[in-house]
Design a protein around this motif. Structure first.
Motif, mmCIF file in Angstrom:
data_model
loop_
_atom_site.group_PDB
_atom_site.id
_atom_site.type_symbol
_atom_site.label_atom_id
_atom_site.label_comp_id
_atom_site.label_asym_id
_atom_site.label_seq_id
_atom_site.Cartn_x
_atom_site.Cartn_y
_atom_site.Cartn_z
ATOM 1 N N LEU A 1 0.773 -1.399 0.339
ATOM 2 C CA LEU A 1 -0.156 -0.020 0.310
ATOM 3 C C LEU A 1 1.510 1.619 -0.168
ATOM 4 N N ILE A 2 1.991 1.647 0.060
ATOM 5 C CA ILE A 2 2.965 2.444 1.249
ATOM 6 C C ILE A 2 3.477 2.379 -0.622
ATOM 7 N N THR A 3 4.207 1.482 -1.149
ATOM 8 C CA THR A 3 5.088 1.847 -2.333
ATOM 9 C C THR A 3 3.715 2.132 -3.447
ATOM 10 N N ARG A 4 2.269 1.421 -3.258
ATOM 11 C CA ARG A 4 1.619 2.096 -4.667
ATOM 12 C C ARG A 4 1.717 3.297 -3.866
ATOM 13 N N ARG A 5 0.930 3.506 -3.337
ATOM 14 C CA ARG A 5 0.878 5.517 -2.480
ATOM 15 C C ARG A 5 2.153 6.614 -3.681
ATOM 16 N N ARG B 1 1.997 5.564 -7.019
ATOM 17 C CA ARG B 1 0.748 6.091 -8.166
ATOM 18 C C ARG B 1 0.941 7.389 -9.189
#
Lengths: 794, 110
Positions: free
Chosen positions: A339-343, A346
């Protein structure tokens, strides 16, 4: 304008930064957590083992002590009694009474016997052994000894008698005695008889093995660990494992797999104390530990056996719980990392999407807005700059391209105009053959050729080459050509014409352009030529295939160089079948891929090879040869070739045999005369009826056209029809009128066919017949006359 | 050129003999218009004796074909000589005219 197409690889989550980062991160975390777990596991198992060993050893010793506590009074009491028996004042009954008292009090000892040597206990009795034992809390007595129960042969009696020392028996079932499984402690009884210390019997104490069983069964190690008490010989005295009862431990151990088991058991039997690995003695034979110690008073050994795996049970369940916690933690970690890396990635993904769109030419695509100043924001800003640059570049490019296309299309038009200006109908008297071509290097060129009649017997021909190429050269060339026509038609000698053109060109010539020029006036009747060469290539004259000669005469500077330039002229008389070839330097200067020039020599060789051919064949043949030579190299300069061939023949017009002529009035009634004349010559010249009819049809169509459309007035005009047999199977038709210009070759007739009946028009059908039926059709507007020449081979 | 008219119960048979060209096409034109005006809507042109035709003649035949087709009549040619047939082919008329080899064949279609 086609948008730029750039292919971007599609970014899937699996290959994305987010995924890879998460994986790396998790592997690192897993390693960090895993190492202490493994080390902890190892250390713990060693500690657990040590603890288990201590625990087992302690329990072993405790149990041995408990057993000893049982055994010591069992030994001490009979020993004391036997010593007392050496005193003559103490009777056997006293001893028995005390012994009975003892077994009542001691929970483990359940029976006692005073067995005597033959005739020593009771006078006259071979066997005498009063035995007292406990049964359900009551004491019972009986006298042992009979032929069936011959105690002299029993261990409990024999050992002390032989050794003279107290001894424990191996466990045994005392049938006829205690009638139970037991061990017996026997102490030899000595008495002084006549001053001699003599063995008279034994005093025994029976210990029920059930008593030890209780002690042993109370030993608890891990879940299924158990104690085992064995005799000196290895016989299993007690054990909670039912299958082991009454067996020898060595026999059981031999069934085990490992060598360690036998070693441990042997060490145990030697009376040593220790701790060892072994296979369990139970049916499953699980790998186990054995802790053992001797029971010193009896020479027995006590051991505790407990399975290895149970030792680690607690730890294993702990590890199991830990693994669960570990797994759940890693999963939570994975989700949060993703979730963090996707954020974090993004904005990059959005940037990629925007890039796709921009790549497809959508320059108005909005780039994701980033308020922060991180690397992605910097990239986005840099990208926005690139997009703007690209957009303005594309707009520029589109404008440039449009402008360029416009120029190109204008040049195309200019090319058409220039080419159309060059004379195309190569109509000459029959003994002259003229053909010319011009291949410009660019859309428009600076070369020129021209020919035109000054009067019916004089032909003016010219070839020129303007210094330079492209539009300026083309304009200069146009001016030169216009001046030539204007001046030459004035009827002055050719050198004067040149002088005049030169003067005009020199005036108002700010770009200092000039043209090398060759012009000649050919007398068609007698085959002579007056020519003037203004700085142009020397013309070539090819005879019947033997020599090529150059007319090496110069009569002045190129035109446009010197305003007051004077020009002279030269004369040439053609011989039979000679060809005059005029060229520009685009031919000799043509290059191939090896940077070789086509050269004058190649030009002359090519012309010699083509000697005897028609002017058309020579010009196109030479042009093809140059193209072949250049091997695809870009044409650097315009190429112009003009060939004029002369044949000295008796005037074929006077040859009655092959020539017929009709002077016709512009009236339809003349068609009858035409039909009659064609019938006449068809017979004379052996023309097949089909060809004859076609000639008739075609001439009728052309003649009718002329009658209807050539003149606007109603007055009488003359139309000339000439028919010539130009070869054994070739007829030439020539129709001349002085009406309005009409080039039948330019008339479009394509649309008369393949149309439904309603749309079918008859106009143009006549011209269509002409084109379909004749082998060759030529048109020339000359001397204000329309001349149509038809050739029909048959 | 000579024209030879023969009326049968089925149709009018119009025979052309000789040359049909610019000098005489109007004779044929007149004759055909007369026939059409008299409500002869079925015409068979017998061409076996016609040995020449130019575009003027073809124009008249085309005109007649158009007029008769408009009144739903029938205009048929037969017996074209080889040379004449070629002219018809070059002009593309073989595609729009109904042409038969002999008069007998042609009469069957009426």
């Amino acid at each position: 304008m086609k948008p730029l197409r750039i292919k971007f690889p599609k970014i899937t989550f699996y290959r994305g930064i987010a995924f890879r980062y998460s994986i790396f991160f998790l592997v690192a975390i897993a390693l960090i957590l895993f190492i202490p777990l493994v080390v902890g596991y190892g250390t713990s198992s060693v500690l657990i083992m040590l603890q288990a060993k201590n625990d087992a050893t302690t329990k072993t010793n405790q149990t041995v002590t408990r057993i000893e506590n049982v055994l010591q009074p069992t030994e001490l009491v009979p020993q004391t009694l036997v010593r007392a028996m050496e005193n003559p004042n103490i009777s056997n009954n006293d001893v028995m009474r005390i012994a009975r008292e003892f077994i009542l009090q001691d929970p483990y000892v359940f029976g006692t016997c005073l067995a005597f040597e033959p005739y020593q206990g009771e006078p006259g009795s071979y066997w005498y052994a009063p035995y007292t034992y406990e049964n359900n809390g009551n004491l019972r007595s009986k006298i042992l000894g009979s032929k069936i129960y011959d105690y002299f042969k029993m261990d409990w009696y024999r050992f002390p008698k032989i050794t003279g020392k107290p001894a424990w028996t191996e466990p045994y079932y005392d049938k006829g005695g205690g009638d139970t499984l037991m061990c017996t402690y026997s102490v030899p009884v000595f008495r002084n008889l006549n001053g001699i210390r003599k063995f008279v019997g034994v005093l025994t104490m029976d210990v029920s093995l059930a008593g030890f069983a209780k002690i042993v069964s109370e030993v608890k190690v891990s879940d299924t660990g158990y104690g085992i008490l064995i005799s000196k010989q290895g016989k299993i005295i007690v054990s909670p494992i039912a299958s082991l009862t009454d067996k020898n431990i060595l026999d059981v151990a031999r069934q085990g797999k490992g060598v360690g088991t036998m070693w441990a058991i042997r060490d145990m039997l030697k009376g040593n104390e220790g701790f060892s690995n072994m296979d369990g003695l139970e049916a499953k034979k699980r790998p186990s530990f054995l802790s053992y110690a001797p029971v010193p008073s009896t020479g027995w050994s006590f051991g505790i056996i407990f399975p290895e795996d149970e030792l680690y049970d607690d730890m294993n369940s702990f590890i199991k719980v830990m693994s669960w916690i570990f797994g759940i933690s890693i999963t939570i970690l994975l989700i949060t990392t993703v979730l963090i890396t996707r954020r974090m990635t993004r904005p990059i993904v959005r940037l990629v999407e925007a890039t796709h769109k921009i790549g497809h030419g959508e320059f108005d695509t909005k780039l994701p807005v980033r308020k922060s100043k991180d690397e992605v924001a910097q990239l986005t800003r840099a990208f926005a700059e690139m997009r703007d640059e690209l957009r303005s570049y594309i707009i520029n490019l589109e404008e440039t391209t449009t402008a360029k296309e416009k120029i190109e299309s204008e040049l195309k038009v200019a090319h058409t105009i220039q080419m159309d200006m060059l004379p195309r109908g190569f109509l000459t008297p029959d003994n002259w053959d003229l053909y010319a071509i011009l291949n410009p290097a660019k859309a428009v060129g600076g070369d020129l050729y021209d020919f035109f009649y000054l009067d019916p017997e004089h032909l003016c021909i010219a070839v020129g080459d303007v210094a330079g190429k492209g539009v300026p050269a083309a304009l200069f060339m146009m001016v030169t050509r216009t001046l030539l026509r204007a001046k030459a038609l004035a009827g002055i000698p050719i050198n004067m014409v040149m002088e005049s053109i030169n003067r005009e060109l020199c005036q108002d010539n700010p770009n200092q352009m000039f043209v090398t020029f060759f012009a000649a006036v050919v007398d068609l009747k007698n085959g002579t030529m007056e020519f003037c060469n203004a700085g142009h290539n020397f013309p070539l004259v090819v005879d019947g295939g033997v020599t090529v000669k150059r007319l090496k005469e110069r009569h002045g500077f190129p035109l446009g160089v010197q305003e007051r330039g004077r020009y002279t002229s030269g004369f040439y008389t053609f011989s039979d079948r000679e060809v005059l070839v005029l060229t520009t330097d685009g031919i000799t200067d043509a290059l191939n891929t090896r940077e070789e020039f086509f050269s004058e020599i190649r030009l002359q060789e090519t012309l010699l090879r083509m000697a005897g051919k028609s002017a058309r064949e020579i010009t196109t043949g030479l042009s093809d040869e140059i193209e072949k030579f250049s091997e695809g190299t870009d044409q650097a300069d315009d190429i112009t070739i003009l060939a004029l061939q002369y044949q000295v023949i008796t005037d074929i017009k006077r040859d009655v045999m092959n020539y017929e002529m009709l002077k016709l009035k512009n009236q339809l009634t003349e068609l009858d005369r035409i039909a009659v004349k064609i019938e006449e010559i068809s017979e004379q010249w052996n023309i097949p009826p089909k060809v004859s009819m076609e000639l008739n049809l075609v001439i009728e169509e052309l003649f009718t056209n002329v009658v209807f459309y050539a003149w606007d007035d109603q007055s009488e005009h003359e139309i000339l029809l000439e028919l010539t047999m130009t070869g054994p199977d070739t007829v030439q038709v020539r129709l001349t009128d002085d009406g309005k210009p009409f080039n039948l070759l330019e008339k479009k007739v394509d649309d008369v066919f393949d149309k439904p009946l309603e749309e079918r028009k008859i106009g143009g059908l006549g011209i269509h017949f002409v084109r379909e039926m004749m082998s060759e059709v030529l048109y020339q507007r000359s001397d204000n006359k329309n001349i149509v020449i038809l050739t029909r081979k048959f | 050129m000579e024209l030879n008219e023969q009326k049968t119960s089925q149709c009018v048979i119009l025979g052309i003999t000789g040359r049909l060209d610019t000098t005489n096409y109007n004779v044929l034109e007149k004759k055909l218009l007369e026939l059409i005006d008299d409500h002869n809507e079925k015409i068979l042109v017998e061409c076996s004796k016609m040995d020449y035709v130019s575009s003027s003649g073809l124009r008249i035949l085309l005109m007649a074909l158009k007029k008769i087709t408009m009144v739903k009549g029938k205009f048929v040619l037969c017996g074209l000589q080889e040379n004449i047939r070629e002219i018809f082919e070059i002009s593309g008329f073989t595609n729009i005219f109904e042409i038969y080899g002999t008069q007998e064949e042609a009469l069957k279609v009426f």
